[in-house]
Enzyme design. Sequence first.
Site, PDB file in Angstrom:
ATOM      1  N   THR A 294       0.833  -1.193   0.000  1.00  0.00           N
ATOM      2  CA  THR A 294       0.000   0.000   0.000  1.00  0.00           C
ATOM      3  C   THR A 294       0.871   1.247   0.000  1.00  0.00           C
ATOM      4  O   THR A 294       1.813   1.360   0.779  1.00  0.00           O
ATOM      5  CB  THR A 294      -0.922   0.009   1.225  1.00  0.00           C
ATOM      6  OG1 THR A 294      -1.739  -1.165   1.186  1.00  0.00           O
ATOM      7  CG2 THR A 294      -1.826   1.236   1.224  1.00  0.00           C
TER       8      THR A 294
ATOM      9  N   GLU B 273      -1.227  -1.296  14.803  1.00  0.00           N
ATOM     10  CA  GLU B 273      -1.792  -1.529  13.468  1.00  0.00           C
ATOM     11  C   GLU B 273      -3.203  -2.120  13.575  1.00  0.00           C
ATOM     12  O   GLU B 273      -4.134  -1.692  12.881  1.00  0.00           O
ATOM     13  CB  GLU B 273      -0.890  -2.473  12.671  1.00  0.00           C
ATOM     14  CG  GLU B 273      -1.398  -2.736  11.258  1.00  0.00           C
ATOM     15  CD  GLU B 273      -0.506  -3.697  10.484  1.00  0.00           C
ATOM     16  OE1 GLU B 273      -0.925  -4.139   9.398  1.00  0.00           O
ATOM     17  OE2 GLU B 273       0.608  -4.019  10.965  1.00  0.00           O
TER      18      GLU B 273
END
Length: 383
Positions: free
Chosen positions: A159, A246
Site C-alpha cells: 500500500t 496496526e
Amino acid sequence: MRRTVFDEDHESFRQTIRSFIEAEVVPHYQEWFEQGIVPRDFYLKLGELGTFGIEVPEEYGGAGIESFKFAAVQYEEMSRAGVSFGGSSTHVALCLPYILKLATEEQKKRWLPGFVSGETMFAIAMTEPGTGSDLAGMTTTAKRDGDAYVLNGAKTFITGGVHADRVIVCARTSPPLESNRRFGISLFVVDTTSEGYAVGRKLDKIGLRTSDTAELSFSDVRVPAEDLLGEENEGFGYLGQNLPQERLGIAFGAYAQAAAAVRFTQQYVEERKVFGQPVAHFQNTKFELAACQAEVDAAQAVADRALEAHDRGELTAVEAASAKLFCTEVASRVIDRCLQLHGGYGYMNEYPIARLYADNRVNRIYGGTSEVMKLIIAKSMGL
C-alpha cells in the site's frame, strides 16, 4: 451516551479535518476513485495541514504529541464523508513507529523532516507473492557487499507503493536458525530511485480504490549500510512490536465505517419512497437500523477502550486482536445489512454504502486475518 475518549483539542482537530475533507477531498474524490490513486501533491497538502507530524518530535518538525487519538479522529471523519486519504495511513500508522523506535539520530534528521512535510512518502514491504501471514518464510535477500547491502527479491500488496519515496523493506540477511526460523530478517529504508528498484503493477482491488497498492521488485539494488533500520537479523521482532497499534487502527477504522453506514442508510431510507411512503416508515427498516445501531454502540465501546489503553501504553497484543476481531466482524454485518436497505441502489458505486461495502472487506484480512486473531485470543485462554 457521552464519550470520554476525546477532549476539546481532538474536537477542534475534528473540525479542521472535516473542513479539509469538504474543501480538498470531496470535490475530487470521484476522479480519484476512477483513476485508482490520489494525486501526489495531495500528500503535500496533508503535510501542510500537519497530519503527518502529530506524533513526530518537535526537533524534526512535528508536534511531538504521543497519542493515537488524532489518527482515530481522522478515521471517523474519513468514514463519515465516505472518502479516504489514499496510502497516507500506511505512511503514518505503519511506518512512523518503526522510524521513531529504531532509527538513529542521524537517520531521523535525514528522514523525518520530509516525512512530516509529505515530500518523502513512506511505505512498508513485508508480504511476498508466496509469503503472507508466515513472514519468516520470506525469500527476499540483502547480502552485505562492502559499504552496502545488495537487495534481490519481490514484494506484493504494498500500500502506497506507487507514490512512495522510501520503502521499509524486510529482507533476509542471514539464513534461519534450526531453533529459530524467524532469525535473520533485517529492515532497510530503501530509496525508490535506486537502480534496480522497480514498481510493477498497480494492483486492481475490489475496494480501497484510491489507495495505490503495488508490486515491487529488487534486482541487485544497492542499499547503503547506513540505511539499515535497527539491528541486523533482528527485524522479525521489530515487526511484532507495531502489530497492536496496526490492529487498533484497523479496529477503529472498521467501527467508524459501520457508524457511517448507519448514518448513510438512515438518510437514504428517510428520503426513498416505496408504496407511497418513506422506507423508514416500515417496521422492518426501523428494526434493522436499530439492531445495527446497537452493534455500532458496542463496537464504539470496544474501540474506545482499546484506544485509551494504547495511549496509556497498556494495549496488549491479545486486547488488540480481540478489538480487531470484534470491530471488523461487526462492521461486516452492519454494512451488509445497511446495503440491503438501499435495495438496488446500494449496489451502485455512486452511493457511499457500495464503496464502504467493498472497502470494508479487507479489514478481516490485512493486519492479520480474523482466523489469526482467534488463534491469538485462544492461546491467551490457554486453549
